[in-house]
Design an enzyme around this catalytic site. Structure first.
Site, PDB file in Angstrom:
ATOM      1  N   HIS A 151      -2.835  -4.269   0.397  1.00  0.00           N
ATOM      2  CA  HIS A 151      -3.824  -4.303  -0.682  1.00  0.00           C
ATOM      3  C   HIS A 151      -5.217  -3.928  -0.217  1.00  0.00           C
ATOM      4  CE1 HIS A 151      -1.017  -7.177  -3.078  1.00  0.00           C
ATOM      5  NE2 HIS A 151      -0.635  -5.918  -3.149  1.00  0.00           N
ATOM      6  N   CYS A 156     -17.923  10.307  -4.455  1.00  0.00           N
ATOM      7  CA  CYS A 156     -17.730  11.325  -3.414  1.00  0.00           C
ATOM      8  C   CYS A 156     -16.703  10.937  -2.358  1.00  0.00           C
ATOM      9  CB  CYS A 156     -19.056  11.657  -2.741  1.00  0.00           C
ATOM     10  SG  CYS A 156     -19.670  10.362  -1.631  1.00  0.00           S
ATOM     11  N   CYS A 170     -24.171  10.496  -1.549  1.00  0.00           N
ATOM     12  CA  CYS A 170     -24.419  11.203  -2.815  1.00  0.00           C
ATOM     13  C   CYS A 170     -25.375  10.469  -3.757  1.00  0.00           C
ATOM     14  CB  CYS A 170     -23.099  11.482  -3.538  1.00  0.00           C
ATOM     15  SG  CYS A 170     -22.331  10.026  -4.302  1.00  0.00           S
ATOM     16  N   VAL A 215      -6.379  -9.264   2.212  1.00  0.00           N
ATOM     17  CA  VAL A 215      -7.446  -8.276   2.397  1.00  0.00           C
ATOM     18  C   VAL A 215      -8.549  -8.791   3.323  1.00  0.00           C
ATOM     19  CG1 VAL A 215      -7.013  -7.188   0.156  1.00  0.00           C
ATOM     20  CG2 VAL A 215      -8.673  -9.055   0.315  1.00  0.00           C
TER      21      VAL A 215
END
Length: 196
Positions: free
Chosen positions: A47, A58, A137, A29
């Site tokens: 991954h 959101c 959000c 990663v």
């Protein structure tokens, strides 16, 4: 962040450059294949990646580095202690863990107790820590775009990886990828599989 591509990443890129390898499917990663020079559209990160963070409320995605800058700007006291270590003025008692400064990615480099936990330095409180919020959000449910241990691969990523393997005329498997359950069947899918 602070890690650099190693010889393995550079060899994979060189194999691509020479036309011997078309795609790289990685479980890592860290983005090191990209930093070694492999084109983004030829690297499939099974991954996920630490380069981005997604709001679980959101779905808005933010670059990890941008989030890091907000985290640092909103938590100056914490950042100072992480980078320089706690000061003795006003501190009562021994501070654990001793700070080692900051790692190259900006995260604190602190010692941990034998159980893996760390203590908040004297003079700081979790109540004073400002969690970064989703800029869309306002939620604090932010997660790095990685598959955590026990989690499931993204369906689109899984299908893309199987398509790449099924359509390959050769498969070169490096490292421990062939020993992990989700990937163990890959070597049976390609007409010619070489596992190193």
């Amino acid at each position: 962040a602070g890690a650099e591509p190693n010889e393995g990443h550079r060899i994979c890129h060189e194999l691509q450059r020479r036309g011997l390898v078309n795609h790289i499917i990685t479980q890592n990663v860290d983005g090191l294949h990209l930093r070694a020079g492999s084109p983004r559209d030829t690297v499939l990160e099974l991954h996920g990646t630490l380069r981005s963070v997604t709001c679980q409320n959101c779905g808005t995605t933010t670059e990890r580095q941008a989030l890091q800058h907000r985290l640092e700007a909103d938590n100056g006291d914490w950042l100072h202690v992480a980078r320089t270590g706690p000061t003795e003025d006003g501190a009562k008692g021994k501070v654990w863990p001793p700070s080692k400064g900051a790692r190259p990615d900006g995260d604190a480099d602190v010692a941990s107790r034998p159980d893996g936990d760390t203590d908040v330095p004297v003079g700081l409180s979790y109540a004073d820590f400002n969690m970064p919020l989703c800029e869309h959000c306002g939620s604090d449910l932010l997660k790095p775009d990685v598959v955590f241990f026990g989690g499931s691969l993204d369906k689109a990523v899984r299908h893309a990886s199987l398509d790449l393997v099924e359509n390959a005329d050769r498969l070169l498997v490096l490292g421990k990828a062939s020993t992990l359950t989700q990937n163990a069947s890959w070597s049976r899918l390609a007409p010619l599989a070489l596992t190193l």
